[in-house]
Motif scaffolding. Sequence first.
Motif, PDB file in Angstrom:
ATOM      1  N   ILE A  59       0.820  -1.193   0.012  1.00 49.30           N
ATOM      2  CA  ILE A  59      -0.086  -0.085  -0.051  1.00 49.30           C
ATOM      3  C   ILE A  59       0.956   1.271   0.116  1.00 49.30           C
ATOM      4  O   ILE A  59       0.585   2.168  -0.680  1.00 49.30           O
ATOM      5  CB  ILE A  59      -1.036   0.090   1.297  1.00 49.30           C
ATOM      6  CG1 ILE A  59      -1.831  -1.071   1.102  1.00 49.30           C
ATOM      7  CG2 ILE A  59      -1.488   1.279   1.284  1.00 49.30           C
ATOM      8  CD1 ILE A  59      -2.803  -1.528   2.195  1.00 49.30           C
ATOM      9  N   THR A  60       1.932   1.329   0.841  1.00 54.34           N
ATOM     10  CA  THR A  60       2.707   2.367   0.943  1.00 54.34           C
ATOM     11  C   THR A  60       3.365   2.692  -0.328  1.00 54.34           C
ATOM     12  O   THR A  60       3.480   3.721  -0.718  1.00 54.34           O
ATOM     13  CB  THR A  60       3.808   2.311   2.230  1.00 54.34           C
ATOM     14  OG1 THR A  60       3.213   2.281   3.200  1.00 54.34           O
ATOM     15  CG2 THR A  60       4.684   3.583   2.239  1.00 54.34           C
ATOM     16  N   THR A  61       3.834   1.604  -0.899  1.00 48.58           N
ATOM     17  CA  THR A  61       4.402   1.724  -2.045  1.00 48.58           C
ATOM     18  C   THR A  61       3.714   2.272  -3.229  1.00 48.58           C
ATOM     19  O   THR A  61       4.129   3.054  -4.100  1.00 48.58           O
ATOM     20  CB  THR A  61       5.085   0.444  -2.856  1.00 48.58           C
ATOM     21  OG1 THR A  61       6.342  -0.124  -1.650  1.00 48.58           O
ATOM     22  CG2 THR A  61       5.902   0.411  -3.862  1.00 48.58           C
ATOM     23  N   VAL A  86      -7.873   4.463   0.635  1.00 47.44           N
ATOM     24  CA  VAL A  86      -7.546   3.068   0.593  1.00 47.44           C
ATOM     25  C   VAL A  86      -8.551   2.008   0.835  1.00 47.44           C
ATOM     26  O   VAL A  86      -8.885   1.338   0.125  1.00 47.44           O
ATOM     27  CB  VAL A  86      -6.221   2.791   1.474  1.00 47.44           C
ATOM     28  CG1 VAL A  86      -5.930   1.129   1.568  1.00 47.44           C
ATOM     29  CG2 VAL A  86      -5.122   3.246   1.123  1.00 47.44           C
ATOM     30  N   GLU A  87      -9.258   2.527   1.749  1.00 47.63           N
ATOM     31  CA  GLU A  87     -10.583   1.702   2.132  1.00 47.63           C
ATOM     32  C   GLU A  87     -11.467   1.520   1.121  1.00 47.63           C
ATOM     33  O   GLU A  87     -12.248   0.542   0.522  1.00 47.63           O
ATOM     34  CB  GLU A  87     -11.374   2.115   3.540  1.00 47.63           C
ATOM     35  CG  GLU A  87     -10.351   1.771   4.511  1.00 47.63           C
ATOM     36  CD  GLU A  87     -10.875   2.443   5.791  1.00 47.63           C
ATOM     37  OE1 GLU A  87     -11.799   3.260   5.882  1.00 47.63           O
ATOM     38  OE2 GLU A  87     -10.366   2.312   6.986  1.00 47.63           O
ATOM     39  N   ALA A  88     -11.573   2.737   0.391  1.00 51.44           N
ATOM     40  CA  ALA A  88     -12.710   2.913  -0.849  1.00 51.44           C
ATOM     41  C   ALA A  88     -12.052   2.061  -2.173  1.00 51.44           C
ATOM     42  O   ALA A  88     -12.875   1.864  -2.976  1.00 51.44           O
ATOM     43  CB  ALA A  88     -12.836   4.623  -1.127  1.00 51.44           C
ATOM     44  N   SER A  97      -7.860  -3.135   8.849  1.00 50.79           N
ATOM     45  CA  SER A  97      -7.958  -1.772   9.371  1.00 50.79           C
ATOM     46  C   SER A  97      -6.596  -1.495   9.826  1.00 50.79           C
ATOM     47  O   SER A  97      -6.023  -0.535   9.643  1.00 50.79           O
ATOM     48  CB  SER A  97      -9.025  -1.441  10.086  1.00 50.79           C
ATOM     49  OG  SER A  97      -8.844  -1.990  11.199  1.00 50.79           O
ATOM     50  N   ASP A  98      -6.064  -2.361  10.586  1.00 46.60           N
ATOM     51  CA  ASP A  98      -4.689  -2.260  11.151  1.00 46.60           C
ATOM     52  C   ASP A  98      -3.327  -2.130   9.986  1.00 46.60           C
ATOM     53  O   ASP A  98      -2.593  -1.380  10.125  1.00 46.60           O
ATOM     54  CB  ASP A  98      -4.229  -3.385  12.009  1.00 46.60           C
ATOM     55  CG  ASP A  98      -4.962  -3.354  13.213  1.00 46.60           C
ATOM     56  OD1 ASP A  98      -5.691  -2.326  13.456  1.00 46.60           O
ATOM     57  OD2 ASP A  98      -5.187  -4.506  13.885  1.00 46.60           O
ATOM     58  N   ASP A  99      -3.523  -3.080   8.977  1.00 46.98           N
ATOM     59  CA  ASP A  99      -2.641  -2.694   7.863  1.00 46.98           C
ATOM     60  C   ASP A  99      -2.750  -1.549   7.038  1.00 46.98           C
ATOM     61  O   ASP A  99      -1.758  -0.906   6.753  1.00 46.98           O
ATOM     62  CB  ASP A  99      -2.937  -3.918   6.527  1.00 46.98           C
ATOM     63  CG  ASP A  99      -2.657  -5.366   7.194  1.00 46.98           C
ATOM     64  OD1 ASP A  99      -1.700  -5.491   8.097  1.00 46.98           O
ATOM     65  OD2 ASP A  99      -3.154  -6.305   6.502  1.00 46.98           O
ATOM     66  N   ILE A 100      -4.176  -1.100   7.045  1.00 42.36           N
ATOM     67  CA  ILE A 100      -4.220   0.208   6.115  1.00 42.36           C
ATOM     68  C   ILE A 100      -3.752   1.328   7.005  1.00 42.36           C
ATOM     69  O   ILE A 100      -3.101   2.253   6.552  1.00 42.36           O
ATOM     70  CB  ILE A 100      -5.690   0.260   5.851  1.00 42.36           C
ATOM     71  CG1 ILE A 100      -6.052  -0.603   4.944  1.00 42.36           C
ATOM     72  CG2 ILE A 100      -5.938   1.649   5.444  1.00 42.36           C
ATOM     73  CD1 ILE A 100      -7.619  -0.584   4.596  1.00 42.36           C
ATOM     74  N   SER A 101      -4.062   1.435   8.422  1.00 41.15           N
ATOM     75  CA  SER A 101      -3.358   2.375   9.474  1.00 41.15           C
ATOM     76  C   SER A 101      -1.834   2.383   9.281  1.00 41.15           C
ATOM     77  O   SER A 101      -1.443   3.360   9.154  1.00 41.15           O
ATOM     78  CB  SER A 101      -4.077   2.125  10.786  1.00 41.15           C
ATOM     79  OG  SER A 101      -3.708   3.161  11.681  1.00 41.15           O
ATOM     80  N   ALA A 102      -1.270   1.134   9.348  1.00 41.43           N
ATOM     81  CA  ALA A 102       0.113   1.230   9.298  1.00 41.43           C
ATOM     82  C   ALA A 102       0.798   1.748   7.908  1.00 41.43           C
ATOM     83  O   ALA A 102       1.520   2.411   7.959  1.00 41.43           O
ATOM     84  CB  ALA A 102       0.454  -0.206   9.553  1.00 41.43           C
TER      85      ALA A 102
END
Length: 111
Positions: A59-61, A86-88, A97-102
């Motif tokens: 995600i970050t990349t 990202v969620e959308a 949600s933890d992965d997305i938050s990180a």
Amino acid sequence: MRTVRITSLVLASVLSLPFVLAACSSGDDGDDDAEAFDTLQDCFDEHHNVEALTVPHAITTCCLDHPIAGVHPSCGTTVDDCETHVEANLDVSAATSDDISAACTDYINQM
């Protein structure tokens, strides 16, 4: 005579160095060659499923390194913007949600 030849070589080297450096550098952070993706999901699939990056790293990349639908960086300017984006734009089963938050925290820290 030998001193003149050596001096000429040194002078030529010094004068040509800026041209060599300019030819080898893009002048920015090197994102000119980053692959563009139509969707965040396409980018994520490439980095997570094909390259085997962790979910947060993929995600970050994607957010930092790749234009997504012509937008770069593509995940907003705050952690909240990023999480919403990202969620959308990722399949629900792709990331917790933890992965997305990180990932979004890392994205904003590196931006």
